[in-house]
Design a protein around this motif. Sequence first.
Motif, PDB file in Angstrom:
ATOM      1  N   THR A 269       0.819  -1.208   0.000  1.00 36.04           N
ATOM      2  CA  THR A 269       0.000   0.000   0.000  1.00 36.04           C
ATOM      3  C   THR A 269       0.855   1.262   0.000  1.00 36.04           C
ATOM      4  O   THR A 269       2.000   1.243   0.481  1.00 36.04           O
ATOM      5  N   PRO A 270       0.329   2.381  -0.510  1.00 38.66           N
ATOM      6  CA  PRO A 270       1.061   3.663  -0.423  1.00 38.66           C
ATOM      7  C   PRO A 270       1.327   4.054   1.029  1.00 38.66           C
ATOM      8  O   PRO A 270       2.370   4.653   1.336  1.00 38.66           O
ATOM      9  N   GLN A 271       0.403   3.709   1.928  1.00 36.48           N
ATOM     10  CA  GLN A 271       0.569   4.081   3.340  1.00 36.48           C
ATOM     11  C   GLN A 271       1.830   3.456   3.925  1.00 36.48           C
ATOM     12  O   GLN A 271       2.561   4.107   4.681  1.00 36.48           O
ATOM     13  N   PHE A 272       2.085   2.195   3.580  1.00 34.33           N
ATOM     14  CA  PHE A 272       3.286   1.535   4.109  1.00 34.33           C
ATOM     15  C   PHE A 272       4.544   2.268   3.667  1.00 34.33           C
ATOM     16  O   PHE A 272       5.434   2.554   4.479  1.00 34.33           O
ATOM     17  N   TRP A 273       4.633   2.587   2.395  1.00 37.18           N
ATOM     18  CA  TRP A 273       5.866   3.204   1.882  1.00 37.18           C
ATOM     19  C   TRP A 273       5.995   4.657   2.304  1.00 37.18           C
ATOM     20  O   TRP A 273       7.115   5.163   2.465  1.00 37.18           O
ATOM     21  N   LEU A 274       4.882   5.322   2.521  1.00 41.73           N
ATOM     22  CA  LEU A 274       4.955   6.676   3.076  1.00 41.73           C
ATOM     23  C   LEU A 274       5.493   6.624   4.507  1.00 41.73           C
ATOM     24  O   LEU A 274       6.353   7.434   4.889  1.00 41.73           O
ATOM     25  N   LEU A 406       1.500   2.318  12.920  1.00 41.60           N
ATOM     26  CA  LEU A 406       1.172   1.175  12.063  1.00 41.60           C
ATOM     27  C   LEU A 406      -0.105   0.474  12.533  1.00 41.60           C
ATOM     28  O   LEU A 406      -0.941   0.070  11.716  1.00 41.60           O
ATOM     29  N   ALA A 407      -0.243   0.324  13.863  1.00 40.58           N
ATOM     30  CA  ALA A 407      -1.457  -0.315  14.395  1.00 40.58           C
ATOM     31  C   ALA A 407      -2.689   0.523  14.088  1.00 40.58           C
ATOM     32  O   ALA A 407      -3.764  -0.022  13.806  1.00 40.58           O
ATOM     33  N   ASP A 408      -2.552   1.842  14.143  1.00 37.18           N
ATOM     34  CA  ASP A 408      -3.683   2.724  13.809  1.00 37.18           C
ATOM     35  C   ASP A 408      -4.126   2.543  12.366  1.00 37.18           C
ATOM     36  O   ASP A 408      -5.311   2.519  12.065  1.00 37.18           O
ATOM     37  N   ILE A 409      -3.132   2.424  11.466  1.00 32.56           N
ATOM     38  CA  ILE A 409      -3.429   2.386  10.032  1.00 32.56           C
ATOM     39  C   ILE A 409      -3.835   0.990   9.565  1.00 32.56           C
ATOM     40  O   ILE A 409      -4.797   0.827   8.800  1.00 32.56           O
ATOM     41  N   PHE A 410      -3.098  -0.038  10.024  1.00 32.89           N
ATOM     42  CA  PHE A 410      -3.284  -1.390   9.490  1.00 32.89           C
ATOM     43  C   PHE A 410      -3.957  -2.363  10.456  1.00 32.89           C
ATOM     44  O   PHE A 410      -4.163  -3.526  10.101  1.00 32.89           O
ATOM     45  N   GLY A 411      -4.282  -1.929  11.676  1.00 35.41           N
ATOM     46  CA  GLY A 411      -4.857  -2.839  12.655  1.00 35.41           C
ATOM     47  C   GLY A 411      -3.770  -3.577  13.418  1.00 35.41           C
ATOM     48  O   GLY A 411      -2.580  -3.457  13.129  1.00 35.41           O
ATOM     49  N   GLU A 481     -11.125   0.854   2.042  1.00 36.40           N
ATOM     50  CA  GLU A 481     -12.010  -0.134   2.667  1.00 36.40           C
ATOM     51  C   GLU A 481     -11.817  -1.529   2.075  1.00 36.40           C
ATOM     52  O   GLU A 481     -11.858  -2.537   2.789  1.00 36.40           O
ATOM     53  N   LYS A 482     -11.594  -1.617   0.782  1.00 33.25           N
ATOM     54  CA  LYS A 482     -11.497  -2.920   0.118  1.00 33.25           C
ATOM     55  C   LYS A 482     -10.257  -3.714   0.540  1.00 33.25           C
ATOM     56  O   LYS A 482     -10.185  -4.930   0.291  1.00 33.25           O
ATOM     57  N   LEU A 483      -9.302  -3.065   1.161  1.00 32.63           N
ATOM     58  CA  LEU A 483      -8.059  -3.739   1.533  1.00 32.63           C
ATOM     59  C   LEU A 483      -8.125  -4.420   2.896  1.00 32.63           C
ATOM     60  O   LEU A 483      -7.232  -5.200   3.247  1.00 32.63           O
ATOM     61  N   PHE A 484      -9.148  -4.131   3.680  1.00 39.81           N
ATOM     62  CA  PHE A 484      -9.257  -4.752   5.000  1.00 39.81           C
ATOM     63  C   PHE A 484      -9.706  -6.209   4.879  1.00 39.81           C
ATOM     64  O   PHE A 484     -10.454  -6.575   3.961  1.00 39.81           O
ATOM     65  N   MET A 485      -9.249  -7.047   5.803  1.00 37.48           N
ATOM     66  CA  MET A 485      -9.658  -8.444   5.848  1.00 37.48           C
ATOM     67  C   MET A 485     -11.106  -8.548   6.310  1.00 37.48           C
ATOM     68  O   MET A 485     -11.565  -7.756   7.126  1.00 37.48           O
ATOM     69  N   THR A 486     -11.806  -9.534   5.787  1.00 33.38           N
ATOM     70  CA  THR A 486     -13.160  -9.808   6.268  1.00 33.38           C
ATOM     71  C   THR A 486     -13.068 -10.574   7.590  1.00 33.38           C
ATOM     72  O   THR A 486     -12.005 -11.094   7.960  1.00 33.38           O
ATOM     73  N   ASP A 487     -14.209 -10.670   8.289  1.00 35.37           N
ATOM     74  CA  ASP A 487     -14.241 -11.433   9.538  1.00 35.37           C
ATOM     75  C   ASP A 487     -13.862 -12.894   9.299  1.00 35.37           C
ATOM     76  O   ASP A 487     -13.202 -13.522  10.122  1.00 35.37           O
ATOM     77  N   GLU A 488     -14.300 -13.440   8.149  1.00 34.25           N
ATOM     78  CA  GLU A 488     -13.971 -14.826   7.829  1.00 34.25           C
ATOM     79  C   GLU A 488     -12.476 -15.008   7.638  1.00 34.25           C
ATOM     80  O   GLU A 488     -11.891 -16.009   8.081  1.00 34.25           O
TER      81      GLU A 488
END
Length: 571
Positions: A269-274, A406-411, A481-488
């Motif tokens: 993701t761009p967020q990681f490299w930023l 990182l936890a704020d952005i990626f969980g 939103e599409k990049l987050f993992m589903t509950d499954e």
Amino acid sequence: MSVAAMPSRQFFSRERSIAAPGFNRWLVPPAALAVHLCIGMAYGFSVFWLPLSRVVGGAEPKACPADMGFFASVFATSCDWKISMLGWTFTLFFVFLGSSAAVFGHWLETAGPRKAGLAASVCWCGGLLISAAGVYLHQIWMLWLGSGVIGGIGLGLGYISPVSTLIKWFPDRRGMATGMAIMGFGGGAMIGAPLADRLMSFYATPGSVGVWQTFVTMAAIYFVFMVGGSLGYRVPREGWKPEGWAPSTTAANKMVTSRHVHLNVAWKTPQFWLLWAVLMLNVSAGIGVLGMASPMLQEVFGGKLIGLDIGFSELDAAQKAKIAAIAAGFTGLLSLCNIGGRLAWATWSDKLGRKTTYAIFFILGIILYSIAPWAAQQGNIVLFVLFFCVILSMYGGGFATIPAYLADIFGTHYVGAIHGRLLTAWSTAGVLGPVLVNYLRDYQLDHGVARDAVYNQTMYILAGLLVLGLVCDLAVRPVAEKLFMTDEEVAAEKKTSVAAVVAEEKEPHADFEDYVEEGQAAEAAAADARRAAAAQNGNSRILLFAAWAAVGIPLAWGVSITLQKTFVLFH
């Protein structure tokens, strides 16, 4: 399946480290500190360079023949090592710290912090033993392999092992929790360097500088502390949260997510490299100054440090010795600011927000680097020192704040592994920062620039790096939103049911009587757990005091030694 029902599981597995009901989460930070204070000695390894540079010659180093090649000097036993060769150990430390954290970060999340901490203990302490053998046999390649490579892997594993665990134990105080642990890495040299100095003095003989014996002794001491800290790690059970805390309190902050991004997605993701660039630029600006703090103060102020209006080149040997002692105090003060900044800035970031905190780092850093040459020209030592104390506090604060960012952005689910990959920015900065400061200094000296002005251009360039860092920080946005993992997907990763991820109480029951019986059994089990927790409360307090004393007393000793040296600066 409960933890108690898993006697066949191996002791070091992640499942066996799940905390029992009533566990005091404040026992985890001292466990992390026990590991970080040991591996933090990497910052203090320069205390060995001068003794190791005269192992053969004794009072004076015995130089290798001028026609001896590099590879021959690596295996030579009849002449001393150059400090430039020894310095490669320091470079290897941080190259392998970042690379091992990136490679083993995902394994850490599945293996658990206890197993990772024990692996770090074996690598770091085993590397010291290999280095001891290298010093005894006078083979520098064994020093590079032992401490640089194997020890560097231990640094990476030990550095990231508590991060995701602490974040999960302190979802209400992410910054403070990681700040407490990472503070230990900055403080390790304050304990290790004076300890090593005293051990070398104790072991020194006419035929030995006492370094290999010191390595063996420190390996034994560190192994005890690191194993104790690693076994003290606990992970919270599924669904645990601090009493009285509700995740909804952070929902209003769009930069803080309660969901999770998979490791394989996050690093693309761009967020990681930023954020990679944010950390790299912040560290590059600070680490170059930290590595040259002592010569910088001496060359910029020269005789002004002892009340004489003359430059550094005009001082005699006795006067240079006096200002060297003052510069040592300056270095010690910067170390304290580095450590204090890790806890203070990370704690404040819980209130300010991570993005705002980094923006403060960059804006304030740009200002301070830009006006530092002016303070030097005015001969204002106190102002110059104050500027760099603030700069180094933000350098340390950057390390402690980034895991929470990182936890704020990626969980939180993959934060340890994501943090591991991000630490390659540290490896990059560990090369870029010192090279930038050192080579610019040498270039300007070669072109006739006065010693008291050789750092001016460097300060402006470092300010420019921080401008780039500010741009990167301001560009960080929430993950799509599409990049987050589903509950499954989260459930599959955790090897649990979807219902456990969403909410156990939503699971349908086939029979009402079974439901009642289950509820009564759950209430009885909860009551038993509360009684057990109450019975253990007194023991828990004793254990809590002992755990904090075990790390607090050595840290207080290191701080007192550093303050004594710092006093010389203002005497």
